[in-house]
Design a protein around this motif. Structure first.
Motif, short mmCIF file in Angstrom:
data_model
loop_
_atom_site.label_atom_id
_atom_site.label_comp_id
_atom_site.label_asym_id
_atom_site.label_seq_id
_atom_site.Cartn_x
_atom_site.Cartn_y
_atom_site.Cartn_z
N LEU A 186 0.82 -1.21 0.12
CA LEU A 186 -0.01 0.09 -0.15
C LEU A 186 1.04 1.17 0.12
O LEU A 186 0.54 2.24 -0.74
CB LEU A 186 -0.86 0.02 1.11
CG LEU A 186 -1.94 1.29 1.24
CD1 LEU A 186 -2.64 1.33 0.24
CD2 LEU A 186 -2.63 1.06 2.61
N LYS A 187 1.84 1.29 0.70
CA LYS A 187 2.79 2.33 0.71
C LYS A 187 3.44 2.56 -0.74
O LYS A 187 3.53 3.90 -1.24
CB LYS A 187 4.06 2.06 1.78
CG LYS A 187 5.12 3.21 1.97
CD LYS A 187 5.97 2.87 2.95
CE LYS A 187 7.13 4.12 3.26
NZ LYS A 187 7.83 4.38 2.22
N PHE A 188 3.85 1.61 -1.38
CA PHE A 188 4.40 1.96 -2.49
C PHE A 188 3.40 2.48 -3.49
O PHE A 188 3.77 3.24 -4.28
CB PHE A 188 5.05 0.13 -2.99
CG PHE A 188 5.21 0.28 -4.45
CD1 PHE A 188 6.15 0.84 -5.05
CD2 PHE A 188 4.24 -0.25 -5.44
CE1 PHE A 188 6.65 0.62 -6.36
CE2 PHE A 188 4.35 -0.32 -6.80
CZ PHE A 188 5.68 -0.07 -7.20
N LEU A 189 2.14 1.90 -3.46
CA LEU A 189 1.30 2.36 -4.62
C LEU A 189 0.61 3.80 -4.10
O LEU A 189 0.59 4.48 -5.09
CB LEU A 189 -0.18 1.34 -4.23
CG LEU A 189 -0.06 -0.08 -4.95
CD1 LEU A 189 -1.11 -1.04 -4.58
CD2 LEU A 189 0.26 0.16 -6.45
N LEU A 190 0.62 4.05 -3.02
CA LEU A 190 0.43 5.48 -2.56
C LEU A 190 1.52 6.39 -3.14
O LEU A 190 1.36 7.57 -3.75
CB LEU A 190 0.19 5.61 -1.28
CG LEU A 190 -1.04 5.26 -0.45
CD1 LEU A 190 -1.05 5.24 0.93
CD2 LEU A 190 -2.23 6.00 -0.99
N GLU A 191 2.65 6.02 -2.85
CA GLU A 191 3.84 6.84 -3.39
C GLU A 191 3.83 6.83 -4.95
O GLU A 191 3.99 8.07 -5.46
CB GLU A 191 5.17 6.18 -2.67
CG GLU A 191 5.37 6.33 -1.28
CD GLU A 191 6.44 5.62 -0.85
OE1 GLU A 191 7.01 6.01 0.37
OE2 GLU A 191 6.95 4.80 -1.51
N LYS A 192 3.64 5.79 -5.33
CA LYS A 192 3.71 5.66 -6.95
C LYS A 192 2.56 6.67 -7.49
O LYS A 192 2.78 7.44 -8.51
CB LYS A 192 3.50 4.51 -7.59
CG LYS A 192 3.46 4.19 -9.01
CD LYS A 192 3.11 2.76 -9.38
CE LYS A 192 2.85 2.68 -10.79
NZ LYS A 192 2.45 1.11 -11.24
N ASN A 193 1.29 6.53 -7.02
CA ASN A 193 0.17 7.27 -7.58
C ASN A 193 0.11 8.52 -7.18
O ASN A 193 -0.49 9.45 -8.06
CB ASN A 193 -1.05 6.43 -7.40
CG ASN A 193 -1.25 5.11 -8.05
OD1 ASN A 193 -1.74 5.05 -9.32
ND2 ASN A 193 -0.66 3.97 -7.62
N GLU B 31 11.87 16.83 3.32
CA GLU B 31 12.03 16.73 4.49
C GLU B 31 11.15 15.52 5.17
O GLU B 31 11.37 14.81 6.32
CB GLU B 31 12.27 17.67 5.75
CG GLU B 31 13.43 18.73 5.24
CD GLU B 31 13.42 19.66 6.20
OE1 GLU B 31 12.78 19.68 7.08
OE2 GLU B 31 14.18 20.69 6.07
N VAL B 32 9.77 15.34 4.66
CA VAL B 32 8.72 14.65 5.39
C VAL B 32 8.55 13.38 4.26
O VAL B 32 8.39 13.78 2.92
CB VAL B 32 7.80 15.37 5.39
CG1 VAL B 32 6.40 14.61 6.05
CG2 VAL B 32 8.12 16.67 6.45
N PRO B 33 8.47 12.19 4.72
CA PRO B 33 7.79 11.14 3.65
C PRO B 33 6.55 11.53 3.24
O PRO B 33 5.86 11.96 3.79
CB PRO B 33 8.26 9.94 4.63
CG PRO B 33 8.02 10.24 6.14
CD PRO B 33 8.51 12.02 6.06
N LEU B 34 6.61 10.87 1.90
CA LEU B 34 5.07 11.10 1.35
C LEU B 34 4.47 10.34 2.05
O LEU B 34 3.02 10.32 2.52
CB LEU B 34 5.15 10.60 -0.18
CG LEU B 34 3.99 11.31 -0.93
CD1 LEU B 34 4.35 11.32 -2.30
CD2 LEU B 34 2.80 9.99 -0.79
N VAL B 35 4.53 8.96 2.51
CA VAL B 35 3.75 7.98 3.19
C VAL B 35 4.75 7.56 4.28
O VAL B 35 5.89 7.05 4.19
CB VAL B 35 3.52 6.87 2.23
CG1 VAL B 35 2.39 5.68 3.06
CG2 VAL B 35 2.76 7.36 0.99
N SER B 36 4.06 7.42 5.68
CA SER B 36 4.79 6.75 6.71
C SER B 36 3.93 5.31 7.17
O SER B 36 2.66 5.55 6.87
CB SER B 36 5.10 7.68 7.97
OG SER B 36 3.77 8.11 8.32
N GLN C 72 -8.27 3.68 -7.47
CA GLN C 72 -7.10 2.89 -8.16
C GLN C 72 -6.21 2.28 -7.32
O GLN C 72 -5.76 1.00 -7.64
CB GLN C 72 -6.67 3.70 -9.21
CG GLN C 72 -5.83 3.00 -10.29
CD GLN C 72 -6.51 1.97 -11.05
OE1 GLN C 72 -7.63 2.40 -11.65
NE2 GLN C 72 -6.27 0.88 -10.93
N VAL C 73 -5.58 2.80 -6.39
CA VAL C 73 -4.78 2.28 -5.15
C VAL C 73 -5.31 1.10 -4.62
O VAL C 73 -4.68 0.02 -4.53
CB VAL C 73 -4.22 3.26 -4.29
CG1 VAL C 73 -3.51 2.52 -3.20
CG2 VAL C 73 -3.37 4.41 -4.93
#
Length: 287
Positions: free
Chosen positions: A184-191, A203-208, A268-269
């Protein structure tokens, strides 16, 4: 829908409501805007997957009245931010009655709203077509308590299974497997990488994962049953809220367009998480 079919998911939106029961309106000290901002603002619009998923549960009752993501035993004065609040998330007193609501009234509210919400979630979870539960929230862009670790560096998405930052067992039973969390983390980051563009703070991750939230009562209670995995999803309000809330307190036409775009990407995610990115049919329930 994806390819003409509803996703086998139950969506829970426990904090999207802003309604105050009629008998409590005259003693509520918060303005309508304060009630809206204390809620997960506009999440009923953001996560409006009613026509896209098998099961959908939400409430119009404001979080300050009954918090569906708390245990019914999590009460003030021990916890002012418990299941029935005495103070808002920013520390403002909710009720004109100094000690909060009378216990008899609290019990009535819990029986009417909290019990009903979780009964609906239980029924949805037991639907044999359902393979995943997602408890949907939004989070303040900056934590409400200044000085706490990471209070000013929140990610755009936080996904939670009550584990550690890798989605692995820490000290509580997991509500979803680590492999699902990483997928899920990968898909959120990708999309969402392209959607966010250059506006993302590097400085902040897109998904944690499990930071700053490890999951609340809904994922704990319903995920512990082991029928389906449950994930808590938090979206940073910076991703969708305007700098100023319209006087109507409703999303403007431009706001709705942005909310719809985010919602379409999320759908879609979720589909890719369950079916694979090529639209393959799922096998057995995700475990």
């Amino acid at each position: 829908m994806i390819n003409g079919r509803k996703l086998p998911i139950v969506i829970s939106i426990p904090h999207g409501g802003i309604s105050i029961p009629p008998g409590l309106r005259t003693i509520c000290l918060l303005s309508k805007q304060e009630i809206l901002l204390d809620s997960d603002t506009w999440t009923r619009e953001l996560y409006n997957f009613k026509n896209s998923v098998e099961e959908y549960v939400d409430t119009d009752i404001a979080r300050i009245v009954v918090d569906m993501n708390r245990s019914r035993n999590d009460l003030p004065p021990f916890n002012p931010d418990g299941v029935v609040k005495t103070h808002s998330v920013v520390g403002k007193r909710v009720w004109s009655t100094p000690d909060g609501l009378p216990l008899a009234e609290v019990e009535e509210l819990l029986n009417k709203y909290h019990f009903t919400y979780h009964k609906l979630l239980e029924m949805a979870t037991n639907n044999p077509n359902i393979v995943l539960g997602i408890d949907c929230h939004s989070m303040l862009a900056v934590g409400p308590v200044k000085g706490q670790s990471g209070w000013d560096k929140r990610p755009l998405f936080c996904i939670s299974n009550r584990g550690n930052v890798n989605g692995e067992f820490l000290n509580k039973p997991l509500t979803a497997p680590p492999e699902m969390m990483h997928r899920l983390k990968f898909l959120l980051e990708k999309n969402f990488k392209e959607f966010v563009g250059n506006n993302q703070n590097t400085e902040v991750p897109l998904v944690s994962i499990n930071d700053p939230f490890a999951g609340g009562f809904i994922t704990k209670y319903h995920g512990s049953k082991g029928i389906i995995p449950w994930i808590q999803l938090e979206i940073n309000r910076n991703l969708y809220l305007p700098k100023e809330i319209p006087s109507s307190l409703r999303p403007s036409e431009m706001d709705l367009i942005r909310l719809e775009k985010i919602r379409d990407i999320l759908l879609q995610v979720f589909s890719d998480l369950l079916f694979g990115e090529k639209g393959n049919k799922p096998g057995n329930k995700v475990s």
